[in-house]
Scaffold this active site. Structure first.
Site, PDB file in Angstrom:
ATOM      1  N   LYS A   1       0.842  -1.282  -0.004  1.00 48.04           N
ATOM      2  CA  LYS A   1      -0.069   0.313   0.022  1.00 48.04           C
ATOM      3  C   LYS A   1       0.867   1.285  -0.064  1.00 48.04           C
ATOM      4  CE  LYS A   1      -4.468  -1.580   1.904  1.00 48.04           C
ATOM      5  NZ  LYS A   1      -5.386  -1.840   3.010  1.00 48.04           N
TER       6      LYS A   1
ATOM      7  N   ASP B   1     -10.188   3.175   1.973  1.00 41.39           N
ATOM      8  CA  ASP B   1      -9.933   2.445   3.006  1.00 41.39           C
ATOM      9  C   ASP B   1     -10.714   3.314   4.095  1.00 41.39           C
ATOM     10  OD1 ASP B   1      -9.210   0.132   2.613  1.00 41.39           O
ATOM     11  OD2 ASP B   1      -7.059   0.556   2.992  1.00 41.39           O
TER      12      ASP B   1
END
Ligand code: NAP
Length: 296
Positions: free
Chosen positions: A75, A111
């Protein structure tokens, strides 16, 4: 129409890169949503070892893959390999969704917003003005802290095993959000922190995935109105959630966040939201099938 048994020359390819990637439930959710929306597309998992990330991103670009999700451990490391970062990714310091826009790879982060949507839906939790304990300071916690600050929390105590990482995380948000009171603590949580005033505790560590407790954090220190959210979704009942239930606290696991971040990614790729409930339904069917197989 999207019948996955008929892949044509026009079928658009989407996917997820991670290592390992076998645990990911995104293919289950995304393919169900593609099918329901009659999009001629396919979403596939790609296992990409950390030292192969740059090669894999070049390959995805060369193959004109239309978009992909990014999971552990890529990420953060993927950020310099992309052509552009959306504000959501810059603020979170992490990318979980990449859109291929005419050959330019653009990184986003869904997210944090996914977590806020799930908190509202699963815990009826309003965020503005609330006092939060955020356990963890990795990629997921970064996205969460960015979303909490955007949503107008009053304060956040970042609790992390490695204090320096929590400190760095809090420092990276202090200048942009001077109105949010940001404190840090290592585990065990420092006694002087006013946990009895906290409205919401969020676990953004990987603790719980293998049945581990968060040592040094007692839910008995919270007041009865506090809510507990565990980003971990597998297992569905973690030791933290089990403790929360024992303490009579309202609590939820990370399935709602998984679904919501996936729905936001779908919208970025396809310009429309997936049919309501289709991703959740696909996960429920998947879990039910797993349970049946486990019981055989
Ligand atoms: P990460 O960047 O690797 O961060 C891991 C965090 O867990 C760090 O804060 C680390 O502390 C802490 N940690 C790890 N092992 C620990 C231990 N033994 N004791 C205490 N702390 C420990 O991972 P991530 O990407 O943030 O993901 C964290 C969790 O969130 C994972 O379980 C992931 O599945 C979940 N997640 C869920 C969703 C969802 O949609 N529900 C989305 C994203 C992530 P140190 O800094 O001290 O190492």
């Amino acid at each position: 129409m999207n019948d996955k048994s008929v892949i044509t020359g026009k079928t658009r390819i989407y996917g997820i890169i991670g290592y390992p990637v076998t645990h990911s439930l995104s293919p289950v959710m995304q393919n169900a949503a593609l099918q329901a929306a009659a999009v001629d597309g396919l979403y596939v998992p790609f296992a990409v070892e950390p030292d192969q990330l740059a090669t894999a991103v070049s390959g995805l670009r060369a193959l004109q893959v239309c978009g992909f999700n990014v999971t552990i451990p890529h990420k953060t490391s993927i950020m310099p390999l992309l052509d552009e970062l959306a504000p959501s990714a810059v603020q979170a310091g992490a990318v979980n969704t990449v859109v291929n826009q005419g050959g330019r790879l653009i990184g986003h982060n869904t997210d944090g917003d996914g977590m806020i949507i799930s908190l509202a839906k699963d815990l009826e939790c309003g965020i503005a003005g609330s006092k939060v304990v955020l356990v963890g300071a990795g990629g997921a916690a970064r996205g969460a802290l960015a979303a909490f600050c955007r949503a107008g929390v009053a304060s956040v105590i970042v609790v992390n095993r490695t204090l320096q990482i929590a400190d760095d995380l809090a420092n990276s948000f202090r200048a942009c959000y001077p109105q949010v009171k940001l404190q840090v603590s290592t585990l065990p949580v420092q006694a002087e922190l006013a946990l009895s005033e906290v409205d919401l505790l969020v676990n953004a560590t990987s603790l719980g995935m293998a049945g581990e407790k968060i040592e040094g954090l007692s839910l008995a220190l919270l007041s009865g109105h506090a809510k507990v959210y565990d980003m971990v979704y597998n297992p569905t009942l973690t030791p933290l959630l089990s403790d929360a239930k024992k303490c009579g606290l309202k609590a939820a696991n990370g399935i709602g966040m998984l679904v919501a971040q996936g729905e936001l990614a779908f919208k970025l790729w396809h310009g429309m939201s997936p049919d309501e409930g289709v991703m959740q339904e696909a996960l429920s069917c998947f879990y039910a099938t797993q349970q049946r197989l486990d019981s055989l």
